[in-house]
Design a protein around this motif. Structure first.
Motif, short mmCIF file in Angstrom:
data_model
loop_
_atom_site.label_atom_id
_atom_site.label_comp_id
_atom_site.label_asym_id
_atom_site.label_seq_id
_atom_site.Cartn_x
_atom_site.Cartn_y
_atom_site.Cartn_z
N TYR A 248 0.81 -1.21 0.00
CA TYR A 248 0.00 0.00 0.00
C TYR A 248 0.85 1.27 0.00
CZ TYR A 248 0.57 1.34 4.98
OH TYR A 248 1.07 1.77 6.18
N PHE A 249 2.16 1.15 0.27
CA PHE A 249 3.03 2.31 0.24
C PHE A 249 2.99 3.01 -1.12
CE2 PHE A 249 6.36 1.18 3.76
CZ PHE A 249 5.34 1.19 4.70
N GLY A 250 2.86 2.23 -2.19
CA GLY A 250 2.79 2.84 -3.52
C GLY A 250 1.58 3.74 -3.67
N ARG A 251 0.44 3.30 -3.14
CA ARG A 251 -0.78 4.13 -3.19
C ARG A 251 -0.60 5.39 -2.36
NH1 ARG A 251 -5.21 4.17 0.26
NH2 ARG A 251 -4.59 2.20 1.27
N MET A 252 0.01 5.26 -1.17
CA MET A 252 0.22 6.44 -0.33
C MET A 252 1.13 7.45 -1.03
SD MET A 252 -1.45 6.02 2.58
CE MET A 252 -2.66 5.57 1.35
N LYS A 253 2.20 6.96 -1.63
CA LYS A 253 3.13 7.85 -2.31
C LYS A 253 2.43 8.62 -3.42
CE LYS A 253 7.12 7.88 -1.74
NZ LYS A 253 8.05 8.74 -0.93
N MET A 254 1.62 7.93 -4.20
CA MET A 254 0.92 8.58 -5.31
C MET A 254 -0.08 9.62 -4.80
SD MET A 254 -1.64 6.79 -8.07
CE MET A 254 -2.81 6.40 -6.76
N GLU A 255 -0.90 9.24 -3.80
CA GLU A 255 -1.93 10.15 -3.32
C GLU A 255 -1.32 11.35 -2.60
OE1 GLU A 255 -5.28 8.44 -1.31
OE2 GLU A 255 -5.13 6.58 -2.45
N ASN A 256 -0.23 11.14 -1.88
CA ASN A 256 0.40 12.25 -1.18
C ASN A 256 1.05 13.23 -2.14
OD1 ASN A 256 -0.20 11.73 1.55
ND2 ASN A 256 1.40 10.17 1.66
N LYS A 257 1.54 12.73 -3.26
CA LYS A 257 2.15 13.61 -4.25
C LYS A 257 1.07 14.44 -4.95
CE LYS A 257 5.09 13.67 -8.35
NZ LYS A 257 5.84 12.88 -9.35
N ILE A 258 0.00 13.81 -5.34
CA ILE A 258 -1.09 14.52 -6.03
C ILE A 258 -1.76 15.50 -5.09
CG2 ILE A 258 -3.35 14.24 -7.11
CD1 ILE A 258 -2.37 11.49 -8.10
N GLY A 259 -2.02 15.04 -3.87
CA GLY A 259 -2.75 15.82 -2.88
C GLY A 259 -3.91 15.00 -2.35
N PRO A 260 -3.84 14.56 -1.08
CA PRO A 260 -4.89 13.70 -0.53
C PRO A 260 -6.26 14.37 -0.57
CG PRO A 260 -2.98 13.76 0.92
CD PRO A 260 -2.77 14.82 -0.11
N ALA A 261 -7.29 13.57 -0.78
CA ALA A 261 -8.65 14.09 -0.77
C ALA A 261 -8.96 14.70 0.60
CB ALA A 261 -9.65 12.98 -1.07
N VAL A 262 -9.66 15.83 0.59
CA VAL A 262 -10.08 16.48 1.83
C VAL A 262 -11.41 15.87 2.26
CG1 VAL A 262 -10.79 18.64 2.89
CG2 VAL A 262 -8.85 18.61 1.31
N MET A 263 -11.46 15.35 3.48
CA MET A 263 -12.67 14.71 3.97
C MET A 263 -13.69 15.72 4.47
SD MET A 263 -11.14 11.46 6.09
CE MET A 263 -10.28 12.54 7.25
N GLY A 264 -13.23 16.77 5.16
CA GLY A 264 -14.16 17.70 5.78
C GLY A 264 -14.94 17.01 6.89
N GLU A 265 -16.16 17.42 7.08
CA GLU A 265 -17.02 16.81 8.09
C GLU A 265 -17.45 15.43 7.60
OE1 GLU A 265 -17.64 18.00 11.12
OE2 GLU A 265 -16.32 19.69 10.62
N VAL A 266 -17.24 14.41 8.42
CA VAL A 266 -17.58 13.05 8.01
C VAL A 266 -18.95 12.68 8.58
CG1 VAL A 266 -15.19 12.33 7.81
CG2 VAL A 266 -16.36 12.08 9.99
N PRO A 267 -19.73 11.90 7.83
CA PRO A 267 -21.06 11.52 8.31
C PRO A 267 -20.98 10.55 9.48
CG PRO A 267 -20.55 10.38 6.26
CD PRO A 267 -19.45 11.37 6.47
N ALA A 268 -22.03 10.52 10.28
CA ALA A 268 -22.08 9.59 11.41
C ALA A 268 -22.16 8.16 10.90
CB ALA A 268 -23.29 9.91 12.29
N LEU A 269 -21.55 7.24 11.64
CA LEU A 269 -21.64 5.83 11.30
C LEU A 269 -23.05 5.31 11.53
CD1 LEU A 269 -18.32 4.56 12.93
CD2 LEU A 269 -18.80 4.67 10.48
#
Length: 476
Positions: A248-269
């Motif tokens: 999964y390190f490869g996915r982290m590297k790619m997303e961190n370079k592009i810019g991780p998605a901003v979650m903002g307020e998350v819905p209740a479970l």
């Protein structure tokens, strides 16, 4: 000056909150995506978080720099070193891009960027000067450059991000960074790294949270190579014996370079009943996550569920078994209550798993199945197509069950082409004690493989006096 270390035991990752009490302003360095710790510190000390930065494009967790900036209005600061292949993407365009020597001022505090390539080409460390006490820096936040007793590995780009042979230049760069940037500092400068013991970003990280330049100069394994200017000896030792890098390190590297998605307020479970979960499982609309330990799971679990045992390692194990780039079904977590489920969801956020949708507090009313187990004294006669060791290759080389093949649990879902066909027969899996094996086995079952687990795993096999082999000739 206020300096607080916020440590995540799950990922063995440290971020730092630095604030000027006189001005009431703070910066967070290497933040994770769940922000409560930083926001609570700011509120406690009456400070505003005005800046956020990171030492490099991370591979082991999803950066919270963008999330924190969106939440607080903090200015982002990012490395602009390492060349065009290491430039952050357009989603990070609001950031100030830093070169070597860039300074961030917070009242009496100065934070100076120091280019320290080796672990990655763009890597920065940060020299911190508390102007109220001294005109010289007293701290260096070293990120994945210098750890307590070890160094950041330069091979992750090859192991997890698809690059070829960058490790050799990275190791040479690390040698130069130590010589020209680190060892030129006074011995009293405190070293505050981004990882501790248990991280896969090095091979022998110490458990002590901090060090000094002088201590590392005198006692670290690498110091003798710098003293004798033996670059090749340094490179050889640095690159030998590194643990497996999780896929999964490869996915982290790619997303961190592009810019991780901003979650903002998350819905209740959503709190599920057994009837609701059964209906959605039957329709294959959700994935159930059994959060119990492997012994309890072996007593009966939901068919095709994933085993992510407990909160403490939810980020690490979650990233082994669930890839959000491929899997679209949301997760339903088994938890004692809403608070526990939310805590586990926070851990999953740290590795970019944002799909935890609901939770269930009881298994009553669900149809359960028992995973197949093989006792050590049955293994020789058990009909199998493969004996699979899911430990790290370093563990495997020190001793394994004869005839086993090694693919670490953090890589196996990305190495399915190395396994027999799904209809070829039963694969028997094991780890050291059974915990990691249960995680990996659950993912392989969900992927359609016929899996049996060696009960008690390697520890029990060896304790019973069964034969073992050493070496890594069949390691993957």
């Amino acid at each position: 000056m206020l300096l607080e270390r916020i440590y995540d035991e799950d990922l063995a990752q440290a971020s730092y909150f630095i604030g000027c009490q006189a001005k009431g302003e703070a910066i967070v360095i290497d933040p994770r995506r769940d922000l409560d710790d930083y926001l609570s510190l700011a509120e406690k000390h009456g400070m505003r978080i005005v800046a956020a930065t990171e030492t490099h494009i991370h591979a082991d967790y999803l950066s919270g720099t963008r999330e924190l900036a969106a939440k607080t209005g903090a200015q982002m600061y990012l490395s602009d070193e390492g060349g065009p292949d290491w430039t952050y993407g357009p989603d990070m365009d609001e950031a100030v891009r830093m070169k070597h020597g860039h300074r961030i001022e917070l009242g009496n505090i100065t934070i100076e960027a120091v280019h320290t390539p080796g672990h990655t080409p763009e890597h920065l460390s940060f020299l911190v000067t508390d102007g109220a006490q001294s005109s010289e820096p007293g701290f260096m936040l070293t990120g994945d450059f210098v750890f307590v007793g070890d160094l950041g590995r330069p091979d992750l780009l090859d192991e997890a991000a698809g690059f070829v042979d960058t490790r050799f230049q990275g190791a040479k760069d690390l040698f130069a960074s130590l010589r020209d940037r680190f060892l030129t500092l006074p011995d009293y400068v405190q070293v505050l790294p981004a990882h501790g013991s248990g991280s896969a970003c090095g091979k022998a990280l110490g458990a002590i949270p901090a060090s000094t330049v002088g201590y590392e100069r005198n006692f670290s394994w690498w110091s003798r190579y710098l003293e004798s200017n033996d670059e090749q000896g340094f490179v050889d030792e640095l690159l030998s014996g590194q643990p497996d890098a999780h896929a999964y390190f490869g996915r982290m590297k790619m997303e961190n370079k592009i810019g991780p998605a901003v979650m903002g307020e998350v819905p209740a479970l959503v709190e599920y009943t057994a009837e609701q979960l059964t209906a959605e499982l039957t329709a294959d609309e959700v994935i159930f996550v059994d959060t119990r330990n492997n012994v309890e799971v072996h007593g009966g679990t939901v068919a095709r569920s994933l085993n992510i045992p407990g909160i403490d390692k939810a980020a690490s194990y979650g990233a082994w078994v669930y890839d959000p780039l491929i899997e679209q079904r949301p997760l339903v977590l088994f938890a004692a209550d809403r608070t526990e489920a939310e805590a586990m969801r926070d851990h999953l956020f740290r590795v970019g798993i944002d799909s935890a949708h609901g939770f269930l507090t009881t298994l009553d009313g669900l149809e359960l199945v028992k995973p197949q187990l093989v006792q050590p004294d049955e293994l020789d006669s058990f009909d199998r197509v493969l004996l699979l060791d899911v430990r790290n290759r370093t563990e495997f080389s020190e001793g394994h069950v004869p005839g086993a093949r090694q693919i670490s649990g953090g890589r196996v879902l990305w190495k399915l082409d190395l396994l027999p066909a799904k209809d070829a027969g039963t694969i028997v899996t094991y780890c050291q004690s059974g915990v990691r094996n249960s995680v990996a086995a659950s993912a392989l079952r969900r992927a359609g493989y016929d899996i049996a687990e060696l009960d008690g795993s390697y520890a029990r096999w060896a304790e019973m006096g069964n034969p073992t082999e050493v070496g890594d000739s069949v390691s993957v």
